[in-house]
Write a protein that holds these residues in place. Sequence first.
Motif, short mmCIF file in Angstrom:
data_model
loop_
_atom_site.label_atom_id
_atom_site.label_comp_id
_atom_site.label_asym_id
_atom_site.label_seq_id
_atom_site.Cartn_x
_atom_site.Cartn_y
_atom_site.Cartn_z
N VAL A 10 0.83 -1.20 0.00
CA VAL A 10 0.00 0.00 0.00
C VAL A 10 0.87 1.25 0.00
O VAL A 10 0.64 2.18 -0.78
N GLY A 11 1.88 1.29 0.85
CA GLY A 11 2.75 2.47 0.93
C GLY A 11 3.46 2.76 -0.38
O GLY A 11 3.56 3.92 -0.80
N GLY A 18 1.77 9.43 -5.90
CA GLY A 18 1.97 10.77 -5.34
C GLY A 18 0.95 11.11 -4.27
O GLY A 18 0.58 12.27 -4.10
N LEU A 19 0.49 10.09 -3.55
CA LEU A 19 -0.49 10.28 -2.49
C LEU A 19 0.07 9.79 -1.16
O LEU A 19 1.00 8.98 -1.14
N SER A 20 -0.52 10.25 -0.08
CA SER A 20 -0.18 9.67 1.22
C SER A 20 -0.97 8.37 1.33
O SER A 20 -1.99 8.21 0.66
N LEU A 24 -4.72 7.57 -0.28
CA LEU A 24 -4.99 6.39 -1.10
C LEU A 24 -6.12 5.57 -0.50
O LEU A 24 -7.03 5.14 -1.21
N ASN A 25 -6.07 5.39 0.80
CA ASN A 25 -7.12 4.64 1.49
C ASN A 25 -8.49 5.29 1.26
O ASN A 25 -9.45 4.61 0.93
N GLN A 34 -13.79 -0.68 -0.19
CA GLN A 34 -12.87 -1.64 0.44
C GLN A 34 -11.53 -0.95 0.66
O GLN A 34 -11.24 0.06 0.04
N SER A 35 -10.75 -1.48 1.56
CA SER A 35 -9.45 -0.91 1.84
C SER A 35 -8.46 -1.25 0.73
O SER A 35 -8.67 -2.22 -0.01
N PRO A 36 -7.38 -0.49 0.62
CA PRO A 36 -6.35 -0.84 -0.37
C PRO A 36 -5.81 -2.25 -0.16
O PRO A 36 -5.57 -2.98 -1.12
N ARG A 37 -5.65 -2.67 1.08
CA ARG A 37 -5.13 -4.02 1.36
C ARG A 37 -6.07 -5.08 0.79
O ARG A 37 -5.63 -6.05 0.17
#
Length: 105
Positions: A10-11, A18-20, A24-25, A34-37
């Motif tokens: 995710v990071g 270019g997002l934190s 992104l979440n 849903q979450s990125p994970r």
Amino acid sequence: ALIARANYRVGEMAKILGLSPSQLNSTIWRLWRQSPRVAINRHRVTRARALLRSGCLIKLVALEVGFSDGQHFCRWFKRQTGLCPSKFLAEEAKERSPARESGTR
């Protein structure tokens, strides 16, 4: 492609975009609920299934979907799908067998 380029992290994906991670979440949650994970894991499972079906070795599938350890991949795949990769392949083979297609056993 983006998910693989970020090595399924995710990071890293946030950095490439270019997002934190929190931006992104929020974005992925708004789009897909849903979450990125979860999104990454769904992609990984889909990719792993396709590679296994195509005849790739389990060790190579593990590497392709971001695992350096085949055993870790097998445990993860079983948690995600309910079947270890070898059982998944066996089930796939059963479903494709000519006897099943013709309705006889």
